[in-house]
Design a protein around this motif. Sequence first.
Motif, mmCIF file in Angstrom:
data_model
loop_
_atom_site.group_PDB
_atom_site.id
_atom_site.type_symbol
_atom_site.label_atom_id
_atom_site.label_comp_id
_atom_site.label_asym_id
_atom_site.label_seq_id
_atom_site.Cartn_x
_atom_site.Cartn_y
_atom_site.Cartn_z
ATOM 1 N N VAL A 1 -34.920 -34.502 26.836
ATOM 2 C CA VAL A 1 -36.077 -33.687 26.465
ATOM 3 C C VAL A 1 -37.356 -34.235 27.094
ATOM 4 O O VAL A 1 -38.085 -33.520 27.803
ATOM 5 N N MET A 2 -37.630 -35.501 26.841
ATOM 6 C CA MET A 2 -38.924 -36.063 27.252
ATOM 7 C C MET A 2 -38.951 -36.390 28.731
ATOM 8 O O MET A 2 -39.881 -35.990 29.453
ATOM 9 N N VAL A 3 -37.972 -37.135 29.204
ATOM 10 C CA VAL A 3 -37.991 -37.571 30.604
ATOM 11 C C VAL A 3 -37.569 -36.434 31.529
ATOM 12 O O VAL A 3 -38.251 -36.129 32.512
ATOM 13 N N GLY A 4 -36.428 -35.787 31.190
ATOM 14 C CA GLY A 4 -35.998 -34.666 32.009
ATOM 15 C C GLY A 4 -37.051 -33.573 32.049
ATOM 16 O O GLY A 4 -37.386 -33.064 33.116
ATOM 17 N N GLY A 5 -37.580 -33.223 30.880
ATOM 18 C CA GLY A 5 -38.585 -32.169 30.828
ATOM 19 C C GLY A 5 -39.848 -32.528 31.575
ATOM 20 O O GLY A 5 -40.382 -31.742 32.362
ATOM 21 N N THR A 6 -40.340 -33.728 31.359
ATOM 22 C CA THR A 6 -41.611 -34.108 31.972
ATOM 23 C C THR A 6 -41.461 -34.358 33.465
ATOM 24 O O THR A 6 -42.276 -33.869 34.275
ATOM 25 N N VAL A 7 -40.437 -35.108 33.859
ATOM 26 C CA VAL A 7 -40.306 -35.464 35.276
ATOM 27 C C VAL A 7 -39.973 -34.244 36.124
ATOM 28 O O VAL A 7 -40.566 -34.043 37.195
ATOM 29 N N MET A 8 -39.038 -33.408 35.668
ATOM 30 C CA MET A 8 -38.705 -32.219 36.450
ATOM 31 C C MET A 8 -39.895 -31.264 36.503
ATOM 32 O O MET A 8 -40.170 -30.651 37.545
ATOM 33 N N GLY A 9 -40.619 -31.114 35.395
ATOM 34 C CA GLY A 9 -41.812 -30.277 35.408
ATOM 35 C C GLY A 9 -42.886 -30.842 36.317
ATOM 36 O O GLY A 9 -43.543 -30.112 37.065
ATOM 37 N N PHE A 10 -43.053 -32.162 36.270
ATOM 38 C CA PHE A 10 -44.058 -32.812 37.120
ATOM 39 C C PHE A 10 -43.708 -32.636 38.595
ATOM 40 O O PHE A 10 -44.567 -32.286 39.420
ATOM 41 N N LEU A 11 -42.437 -32.856 38.943
ATOM 42 C CA LEU A 11 -42.030 -32.717 40.349
ATOM 43 C C LEU A 11 -42.110 -31.261 40.804
ATOM 44 O O LEU A 11 -42.506 -30.988 41.952
ATOM 45 N N ALA A 12 -41.744 -30.322 39.915
ATOM 46 C CA ALA A 12 -41.876 -28.902 40.276
ATOM 47 C C ALA A 12 -43.336 -28.559 40.565
ATOM 48 O O ALA A 12 -43.653 -27.923 41.575
ATOM 49 N N GLY A 13 -44.227 -29.001 39.675
ATOM 50 C CA GLY A 13 -45.650 -28.706 39.874
ATOM 51 C C GLY A 13 -46.236 -29.430 41.065
ATOM 52 O O GLY A 13 -47.057 -28.871 41.807
ATOM 53 N N LEU A 14 -45.826 -30.679 41.253
ATOM 54 C CA LEU A 14 -46.361 -31.449 42.381
ATOM 55 C C LEU A 14 -45.965 -30.800 43.701
ATOM 56 O O LEU A 14 -46.793 -30.682 44.618
ATOM 57 N N HIS A 15 -44.718 -30.333 43.829
ATOM 58 C CA HIS A 15 -44.292 -29.669 45.058
ATOM 59 C C HIS A 15 -44.958 -28.297 45.195
ATOM 60 O O HIS A 15 -45.276 -27.874 46.303
ATOM 61 N N PHE A 16 -45.160 -27.615 44.068
ATOM 62 C CA PHE A 16 -45.770 -26.283 44.109
ATOM 63 C C PHE A 16 -47.221 -26.353 44.578
ATOM 64 O O PHE A 16 -47.652 -25.582 45.443
ATOM 65 N N TRP A 17 -47.979 -27.294 44.014
ATOM 66 C CA TRP A 17 -49.416 -27.339 44.330
ATOM 67 C C TRP A 17 -49.767 -28.380 45.392
ATOM 68 O O TRP A 17 -50.947 -28.552 45.691
ATOM 69 N N TRP A 18 -48.761 -29.112 45.911
ATOM 70 C CA TRP A 18 -49.060 -30.109 46.937
ATOM 71 C C TRP A 18 -49.795 -29.499 48.145
ATOM 72 O O TRP A 18 -50.789 -30.067 48.626
ATOM 73 N N PRO A 19 -49.354 -28.327 48.676
ATOM 74 C CA PRO A 19 -50.110 -27.730 49.790
ATOM 75 C C PRO A 19 -51.562 -27.411 49.414
ATOM 76 O O PRO A 19 -52.456 -27.507 50.259
ATOM 77 N N LYS A 20 -51.779 -27.017 48.163
ATOM 78 C CA LYS A 20 -53.166 -26.748 47.738
ATOM 79 C C LYS A 20 -53.951 -28.047 47.619
ATOM 80 O O LYS A 20 -55.142 -28.102 47.979
ATOM 81 N N MET A 21 -53.330 -29.093 47.136
ATOM 82 C CA MET A 21 -54.020 -30.374 46.932
ATOM 83 C C MET A 21 -54.365 -31.052 48.255
ATOM 84 O O MET A 21 -55.404 -31.691 48.395
ATOM 85 N N THR A 22 -53.457 -30.930 49.227
ATOM 86 C CA THR A 22 -53.620 -31.702 50.469
ATOM 87 C C THR A 22 -53.909 -30.851 51.687
ATOM 88 O O THR A 22 -54.347 -31.355 52.716
ATOM 89 N N GLY A 23 -53.591 -29.548 51.623
ATOM 90 C CA GLY A 23 -53.732 -28.689 52.793
ATOM 91 C C GLY A 23 -52.587 -28.845 53.779
ATOM 92 O O GLY A 23 -52.652 -28.301 54.878
ATOM 93 N N LYS A 24 -51.542 -29.542 53.420
ATOM 94 C CA LYS A 24 -50.424 -29.810 54.320
ATOM 95 C C LYS A 24 -49.097 -29.368 53.707
ATOM 96 O O LYS A 24 -48.913 -29.437 52.491
ATOM 97 N N LEU A 25 -48.184 -28.930 54.591
ATOM 98 C CA LEU A 25 -46.833 -28.598 54.163
ATOM 99 C C LEU A 25 -45.933 -29.815 54.271
ATOM 100 O O LEU A 25 -46.096 -30.637 55.172
ATOM 101 N N PHE A 26 -44.995 -29.918 53.350
ATOM 102 C CA PHE A 26 -43.986 -30.981 53.418
ATOM 103 C C PHE A 26 -42.671 -30.369 53.886
ATOM 104 O O PHE A 26 -42.554 -29.137 54.006
ATOM 105 N N ASN A 27 -41.685 -31.206 54.164
ATOM 106 C CA ASN A 27 -40.380 -30.727 54.611
ATOM 107 C C ASN A 27 -39.614 -30.177 53.414
ATOM 108 O O ASN A 27 -39.049 -30.930 52.620
#
Length: 562
Positions: A402-428
């Motif tokens: 619940v806590m780790v799976g929920g938080t880490v997967m949500g964090f990674l989903a959001g980080l990948h989703f908004w990473w182009p907005k945060m940095t202006g760059k695409l990742f692989n």
Amino acid sequence: MSTTVTTPIGNVEPAPKPRTNYLTNGHTLRSWLLTEDHKRIAILYLISVSFFFMLGGSFAGMIRWELTSPAGNILESDAYNRVFTAHGAIMVFLFLLVAVPAVLGNFCLPLMIGAKDLAFPRINLLSWYLYTAAGTLVLISVISGGVDAGWTFYTPYSSLYSNSNVSLCLVGVFIGGFSSITTGVNFIATVHRMRAPGMTWFRMPLFVWAHYATGIIMMLGTPVVAITLLCVIFERTFQLPIFSPELGGDPVLFQHMFWFYSHPAVYIMVLPSFGVISEVITAFSRKRVFGYHFIAFSSLAIAFLGFLVWGHHMFVSSQSMYQGVAFSLITFLLAVPSAIKVFNWTATMWKGNIHLNSPMIYAIGFMGLFLIGGLTGLFLACMGTDVHLTATYFIVAHFHYVMVGGTVMGFLAGLHFWWPKMTGKLFNDNVARWNAIVVFLGFNLTFFPQFILGWLGMPRRYHYYYFAPEYQPFNIMSTLGATVLGVGFIVPVFYLITSLFKGKPAGDNPWGAHGLEWQTTSPPPTENFYYDPIVTDDVYDYDPVAEHEQFLEKQRQLGAHA
């Protein structure tokens, strides 16, 4: 295409684009350490929480290595107590409670509602300094000998019997609580006072609803645990009779006060991830989110009901059977709003044009892990099964799902989703997609065997199990999974950092997503928007067919491995 538009106020001609964005507006260390820009503060948080996540993860690796042998491999019992306490305290108080709201919430919430910043920019910076001070004190307590009382700091272990650095660690956690409170107050004030014209309550993105509900829990719940931990410090220092029976106190009182905060704290960790998942699933399904109002109100329902279920952590304590029945029923009731979210995300994907980019794979992985965590929580809500499972590895597996799976997967989903907005760059994105699958498989291989261990009766917090060698195969499987999981957490560090130097320009909206944050440049300017935005339509008004084709064309143009 977007259904939310921005227009200049008063027919003012568009101003030329400034040459700087929030990343290039000042290059000195001072410009970062004294910044009041919510986006820069989010980046400071990202660096900080990543450091503590890696540190807490290294302690988890030591725990798993220790348990591969029934007699223990590397640690004596006292050292093991200090290692699992360091792992728990760092992960819970310095990562899980902070990661999504402080990083993604700080960066995205003002952009999503059309505000130029959070309501109290200086308090926002203060919250990061408080967090840093808290982390430093916890780190000093670990380096200078560690703490052996467990991250829950149960009394009288933590108050009378422990000779380790409990007080220093508690001071750190206490200060960290104020960081959490200031963040919550800032979110609530910003949502109430700084929404763009036309951004009504029911045009707000569900990410904002989730952070609004999280802010309420932070503001109401955190002071309780802060006072509780302060009482432990007073008892240790001045021998005041509060929790320890030898002094005339009541240790069960500590558990009531601790869990009154700590169960809602689960939702401080998971509710922001719910918001992330809502944004990702609707964007990559090219479909209006199903049951917007139900998801929004379910966030508030979780925030409310979360304060009423602390007693289910104490079925085996001195509380009466009638109290247990009440807490059991309310705990079952709490599953309803969580189930509503999962049902509505599934219905959103139903007949949608689904694109399996990396944020979407993380989001689907989140749903799988949270579903397992939620269903196994029903065993713990039932008093009969909870008596058998209390203090076993079943509990460890459940709260990690619940806590780790929920938080880490949500964090990674959001980080990948908004990473182009945060940095202006695409990742692989190809590498990221495979890595998301590795994380999901590694997580299940790590923690699912622990459900079996708990059901067989293996107690938690033990550093050996020579009395039951049949536990060893499951512990070896869990350690192998932790190794896979560790690789899955390290790889994104490399491809995301590489994207900063070698990534292609992302453009303003590489995913073709809706929402105000996608209508400003990537990275955004310091003031977030070049014009004052005016909202004229619903945020999730996707055209499933037309925008599906536009998304494919955009990905082909960007060469983003669609």
